[in-house]
Design a protein around this motif. Sequence first.
Motif, PDB file in Angstrom:
ATOM      1  N   UNK A  21       1.343   1.822   1.827  1.00 58.59           N
ATOM      2  CA  UNK A  21       1.083   0.469   2.280  1.00 58.59           C
ATOM      3  C   UNK A  21       1.809  -0.569   1.442  1.00 58.59           C
ATOM      4  N   UNK A  22       1.748  -0.411   0.129  1.00 56.66           N
ATOM      5  CA  UNK A  22       2.434  -1.348  -0.762  1.00 56.66           C
ATOM      6  C   UNK A  22       3.944  -1.241  -0.583  1.00 56.66           C
ATOM      7  N   UNK A  31      -8.531  -6.560  -0.235  1.00 51.09           N
ATOM      8  CA  UNK A  31      -9.751  -7.349  -0.087  1.00 51.09           C
ATOM      9  C   UNK A  31     -10.816  -6.809  -1.021  1.00 51.09           C
ATOM     10  N   UNK A  32     -11.443  -7.709  -1.772  1.00 48.28           N
ATOM     11  CA  UNK A  32     -12.418  -7.306  -2.791  1.00 48.28           C
ATOM     12  C   UNK A  32     -13.663  -8.167  -2.660  1.00 48.28           C
ATOM     13  N   UNK A  33     -14.782  -7.513  -2.357  1.00 48.42           N
ATOM     14  CA  UNK A  33     -16.041  -8.241  -2.182  1.00 48.42           C
ATOM     15  C   UNK A  33     -16.960  -8.094  -3.389  1.00 48.42           C
ATOM     16  N   UNK A  34     -16.636  -7.166  -4.283  1.00 43.05           N
ATOM     17  CA  UNK A  34     -17.543  -6.850  -5.384  1.00 43.05           C
ATOM     18  C   UNK A  34     -18.513  -5.747  -5.026  1.00 43.05           C
ATOM     19  N   UNK A 127       0.296  -6.798   4.714  1.00 43.01           N
ATOM     20  CA  UNK A 127      -0.437  -5.525   4.683  1.00 43.01           C
ATOM     21  C   UNK A 127      -1.713  -5.772   3.892  1.00 43.01           C
ATOM     22  N   UNK A 128      -2.849  -5.694   4.590  1.00 38.30           N
ATOM     23  CA  UNK A 128      -4.137  -6.065   4.008  1.00 38.30           C
ATOM     24  C   UNK A 128      -4.991  -4.809   3.890  1.00 38.30           C
ATOM     25  N   UNK A 129      -5.252  -4.395   2.667  1.00 39.71           N
ATOM     26  CA  UNK A 129      -5.990  -3.162   2.404  1.00 39.71           C
ATOM     27  C   UNK A 129      -7.460  -3.466   2.157  1.00 39.71           C
ATOM     28  N   UNK A 182      -7.851   2.845   3.583  1.00 34.96           N
ATOM     29  CA  UNK A 182      -7.666   4.138   2.913  1.00 34.96           C
ATOM     30  C   UNK A 182      -8.946   4.974   2.788  1.00 34.96           C
ATOM     31  N   UNK A 183     -10.123   4.341   2.917  1.00 33.19           N
ATOM     32  CA  UNK A 183     -11.389   5.076   2.784  1.00 33.19           C
ATOM     33  C   UNK A 183     -11.981   5.448   4.140  1.00 33.19           C
TER      34      UNK A 183
END
Length: 297
Positions: A21-22, A31-34, A127-129, A182-183
């Motif tokens: 992807x990168x 994207x990181x939500x914690x 590209x948004x992971x 990816x998950x």
Amino acid sequence: MRDLTHLERLEAEAIQILRDGVAQADRPVLLFSGGKDSTVLAHLALEAFYPSRPPLPLLHVDSTWEFREVVEFRNRFAAEHEFELVLHHNEEGRKQGLNPVEHGTLYTTVMRTEALTQALDVGAYDVILGGARRDEEASRAKERIVSVRNQNHGWDPRRQRPELWSLYNWRRSPGQTLRVYPLSNWTEFDLWAYILEKNISLCPLYFAARRPVSLRNNERVVIDDEARAASLGLSIDAEELVRFRSLGCWPVTAALPSAASDLRDIVKETLVSSKSERNGRISDEGSLERQKQAGYF
């Protein structure tokens, strides 16, 4: 050479998707939500590009109703692992005073969906992971690992590309972006087993502790901010030993009674649970498909 374990296969697959992807992106972002899923994905990104610094930023779309412990964990995680942290919230929605209790779907549209599409446009990310998994919710089960979005970030589940033998189509027409998961093939139990094996640090809200709760329709809402809670008609009814399986906006995310205060106890509890992971999302109203078609992750 020995055969890979189940978790090692999932890990290898996710790392390869992250690298591909990168490599295919001009401006990738994670994207990181914690929450636990995005935390595991960020750890996989660290492994994928080690020993280099992570070559993509973390993007957190802040609804303005995040748990304080989530915000603290987010900031600490980014600093510790040398990620660039990009924050975005919808200023127009904040000016309108929208909240997740009184404004429901409108709040999700403005403060989550529109805020995300704004952030992606501002950053020109292509590209948004993200850490979404197929077993979480019905509309997410329809996703491909590499999912095409149109120039308005819209998703059409009827126009998904085939992904046979783990072959992914990274082509993009002008204006299109890719959402990448990816998950996808992980289950909730896989995730917790991996967290246990790797001893990954998580937001403290996943672990049982005595917390002030408001009882609402037989659900336990942890009072994160008493002043804001009072404006919503919520007050502290009790202090109970609770934890979370899934994290969202605090007024509409129910905690569950639990004494699981370490990773092993959480894995055991998850294994025998008869309730879905998103059972605590009070705000979930049926499928997320309509929001996803408009740009929601």
